[in-house]
Design an enzyme around this catalytic site. Sequence first.
Site, short mmCIF file in Angstrom:
data_model
loop_
_atom_site.label_atom_id
_atom_site.label_comp_id
_atom_site.label_asym_id
_atom_site.label_seq_id
_atom_site.Cartn_x
_atom_site.Cartn_y
_atom_site.Cartn_z
NE ARG A 49 16.78 2.05 4.42
CZ ARG A 49 15.78 1.46 5.07
NH1 ARG A 49 15.06 2.14 5.92
NH2 ARG A 49 15.50 0.21 4.86
CG ASP A 153 3.30 4.03 4.49
OD1 ASP A 153 3.31 2.84 4.14
OD2 ASP A 153 4.24 4.54 5.14
C1 LIG Z 1 7.34 -3.52 4.29
S1 LIG Z 1 6.21 -2.25 3.94
C2 LIG Z 1 4.72 -3.18 3.72
C3 LIG Z 1 3.93 -2.68 2.53
C4 LIG Z 1 2.64 -3.45 2.26
N1 LIG Z 1 1.74 -3.40 3.39
C5 LIG Z 1 2.93 -4.87 1.90
O1 LIG Z 1 2.71 -5.77 2.70
O2 LIG Z 1 3.39 -5.11 0.78
C6 LIG Z 1 5.95 -1.50 5.55
C7 LIG Z 1 5.29 -0.13 5.47
O3 LIG Z 1 4.90 0.22 6.80
C8 LIG Z 1 5.03 1.62 6.93
N2 LIG Z 1 5.08 1.97 8.36
C9 LIG Z 1 6.09 1.78 9.24
N3 LIG Z 1 5.77 2.27 10.45
C10 LIG Z 1 4.52 2.78 10.35
C11 LIG Z 1 3.64 3.42 11.26
N4 LIG Z 1 3.97 3.67 12.52
N5 LIG Z 1 2.43 3.83 10.80
C12 LIG Z 1 2.06 3.60 9.53
N6 LIG Z 1 2.85 3.00 8.61
C13 LIG Z 1 4.07 2.58 9.01
C14 LIG Z 1 6.30 1.94 6.17
O4 LIG Z 1 6.38 3.28 5.80
C15 LIG Z 1 6.20 0.96 4.99
O5 LIG Z 1 5.69 1.60 3.85
#
Ligand SMILES: C[S@@+](CC[C@H](N)C(=O)[O-])C[C@H]1O[C@@H](n2cnc3c(N)ncnc32)[C@H](O)[C@@H]1O
Length: 283
Positions: A49, A153
């Site tokens: 990454r 996000d």
């Molecule tokens: C696996 S995806 C889940 C997407 C969606 N919520 C779903 O369930 O399909 C996790 C998301 O969490 C976001 N994320 C990770 N750490 C975060 C943080 N500290 N604050 C906000 N978003 C975060 C990532 O950027 C990513 O887009």
Amino acid sequence: MNAVTTTAGPGAEQEFALSAADFTRIRELIYQRAGISLHEGKQAMVYSRLSRRLRETGRTSFSQYLQWLEQARGADAEAEWQQFVNCLTTNLTAFFREPHHFEALQLDLRARAARPLRLWCNAASTGEEPYSLAMTAVETLGASAQVKLVCSDIDTKVLATAERGVYATDARGLSPERLKRHFLRGSGANAGFMRVKPELARMIEFRPFNLMSASWSALGEPFDLVFCRNVMIYFDNATQRKVLEGMHRALKPGGLMYVGHSENFTDARDLFRLRGKTIYERV
Ligand SMILES: C[S@@+](CC[C@H](N)C(=O)[O-])C[C@H]1O[C@@H](n2cnc3c(N)ncnc32)[C@H](O)[C@@H]1O
């Protein structure tokens, strides 16, 4: 670019040196910035990454990149920190992922529709999830539904994709009926793509938000419903507790929090009570 070639694992030829100390530092930094706990076994993921950032910024090793990142100040440094975070998030999502939530959402929207509703879809990734919420609201309450959604996000790259609202027409989770009703199909150079119709897009406000932030009050009035799915799995228990306290403050009393299929917060009884399958009610 003066990339060095080194061996960074058993038999693996690598373009950049990634030492155990570099990996440990990266784990500390992403934990501090995003609350994400990266396991020991994630070295290969981190390498793949982040090596793009080394290439793009002309660094020749991870230690050089990290030293520069930690010492840099000003707008360039902030921009690179954002890139660092963007690289290390995992963004898997789909339209109508975990369909039982959208069946429950229909009932919850109907039960609360007497007044304007505020919904928050956080950790929303590339937007399939907030648009699924908006589609459900329109299908349940009609196009004039008094529903406003905040979509957020930490990752600014996926958030930009969400705001664009353009997806491949074979996107997972979307029925042909929904595609026809809620999207405009591209033609010519845009064949194979579709754009969310303006009536859905205008329901949603997009904004970056880090769940580690200290300024949850900047989100504005408390929400009726919050989707916080498949993000807390990346956090340790202490971090999850802090986020749950934030969610509690961000929700109206009796408001609902929908979480991912493998996330369980039944221990936080002082904040939430289990209301349905992976749906919690704010106490
Ligand atoms: C696996 S995806 C889940 C997407 C969606 N919520 C779903 O369930 O399909 C996790 C998301 O969490 C976001 N994320 C990770 N750490 C975060 C943080 N500290 N604050 C906000 N978003 C975060 C990532 O950027 C990513 O887009």
